[in-house]
Design an enzyme around this catalytic site. Structure first.
Site, PDB file in Angstrom:
ATOM      1  N   GLU A 103       0.825  -1.213   0.000  1.00 58.34           N
ATOM      2  CA  GLU A 103       0.000   0.000   0.000  1.00 58.34           C
ATOM      3  C   GLU A 103       0.857   1.260   0.000  1.00 58.34           C
ATOM      4  O   GLU A 103       0.492   2.248  -0.636  1.00 58.34           O
ATOM      5  CB  GLU A 103      -0.906   0.012   1.235  1.00 58.34           C
ATOM      6  N   VAL A 104       1.932   1.236   0.749  1.00 54.11           N
ATOM      7  CA  VAL A 104       2.774   2.437   0.858  1.00 54.11           C
ATOM      8  C   VAL A 104       4.025   2.246  -0.004  1.00 54.11           C
ATOM      9  O   VAL A 104       4.780   1.289   0.207  1.00 54.11           O
ATOM     10  CB  VAL A 104       3.159   2.700   2.335  1.00 54.11           C
ATOM     11  N   HIS A 108       9.267  -1.256   3.102  1.00 55.87           N
ATOM     12  CA  HIS A 108       9.130  -1.474   4.552  1.00 55.87           C
ATOM     13  C   HIS A 108       9.065  -2.956   4.844  1.00 55.87           C
ATOM     14  O   HIS A 108       8.374  -3.706   4.152  1.00 55.87           O
ATOM     15  CB  HIS A 108       7.910  -0.755   5.130  1.00 55.87           C
TER      16      HIS A 108
HETATM   17  P1  DGP Z   1       1.798  -2.568   3.113  1.00 55.37           P
HETATM   18  O1  DGP Z   1       0.429  -3.118   2.790  1.00 55.37           O
HETATM   19  O2  DGP Z   1       2.828  -3.652   3.171  1.00 55.37           O
HETATM   20  O3  DGP Z   1       2.186  -1.422   2.208  1.00 55.37           O
HETATM   21  O4  DGP Z   1       1.723  -2.004   4.594  1.00 55.37           O
HETATM   22  C1  DGP Z   1       1.566  -0.677   4.913  1.00 55.37           C
HETATM   23  C2  DGP Z   1       1.422  -0.591   6.410  1.00 55.37           C
HETATM   24  O5  DGP Z   1       1.654   0.740   6.791  1.00 55.37           O
HETATM   25  C3  DGP Z   1       0.053  -0.992   6.940  1.00 55.37           C
HETATM   26  O6  DGP Z   1       0.203  -2.102   7.816  1.00 55.37           O
HETATM   27  C4  DGP Z   1      -0.441   0.244   7.691  1.00 55.37           C
HETATM   28  C5  DGP Z   1       0.814   1.060   7.872  1.00 55.37           C
HETATM   29  N1  DGP Z   1       0.605   2.502   7.824  1.00 55.37           N
HETATM   30  C6  DGP Z   1      -0.029   3.200   6.839  1.00 55.37           C
HETATM   31  N2  DGP Z   1      -0.018   4.508   7.121  1.00 55.37           N
HETATM   32  C7  DGP Z   1       0.660   4.640   8.300  1.00 55.37           C
HETATM   33  C8  DGP Z   1       1.005   5.758   9.089  1.00 55.37           C
HETATM   34  O7  DGP Z   1       0.709   6.921   8.803  1.00 55.37           O
HETATM   35  N3  DGP Z   1       1.699   5.511  10.248  1.00 55.37           N
HETATM   36  C9  DGP Z   1       2.065   4.239  10.611  1.00 55.37           C
HETATM   37  N4  DGP Z   1       2.746   4.103  11.762  1.00 55.37           N
HETATM   38  N5  DGP Z   1       1.752   3.169   9.877  1.00 55.37           N
HETATM   39  C10 DGP Z   1       1.058   3.361   8.733  1.00 55.37           C
END
Ligand code: DGP
Length: 122
Positions: A103-104, A108
């Site tokens: 998603e991001v 990570h």
């Molecule tokens: P992925 O689906 O692998 O891209 O996981 C993205 C993760 O990032 C998901 O588990 C939620 C987390 N996440 C999204 N936005 C934020 C944020 O603003 N802060 C933090 N701490 N985590 C976030």
């Protein structure tokens, strides 16, 4: 692969958005996931601008690659989920791209622990 400087983790790295920080060094920042899927759910990200693991593995320097892997080990110990610490271990995974469910768009590694994680893929 173009890096989006306005993705949420880039903003966290720049301090524009807060996070619950676990660890930081020259190469990585680690913080708790905003929407934890398990008792312990942390994210470890490289400080460099890498979209995903494909991008990082092809363009990351050896120092950055070592720094990230070492960082994951340090964070697992700090969180108390490392097998060395609790004898039980944890799961680390990386989602890449659309099929991976990423998603991001900043690389990570997830760290899940504190309980049995269950099936590897659902
Ligand atoms: P992925 O689906 O692998 O891209 O996981 C993205 C993760 O990032 C998901 O588990 C939620 C987390 N996440 C999204 N936005 C934020 C944020 O603003 N802060 C933090 N701490 N985590 C976030």
């Amino acid at each position: 692969m173009k890096y989006d400087k306005n993705n949420i983790f880039a903003k966290i790295l720049r301090g524009e958005i807060p996070c619950k920080k676990i660890y930081e060094d020259e190469f990585v920042l680690a913080f708790h996931d905003v929407n934890p899927q398990k008792k312990v759910h942390a994210l470890v990200i490289p400080k460099g601008e890498y979209v995903n693991l494909d991008d990082f593995s092809s363009k990351g320097s050896e120092k950055e690659i070592v720094g990230l892997i070492k960082g994951i080990g340090i964070v697992a110990k700090k969180l108390g989920v490392s097998e060395v610490v609790n004898g039980k271990g944890y799961r680390s995974l990386v989602n890449v791209g659309e099929n991976g469910g990423q998603e991001v768009p900043h690389l990570h590694f997830h760290i899940f622990g504190g309980e049995k994680i269950g099936k590897m893929v659902s």
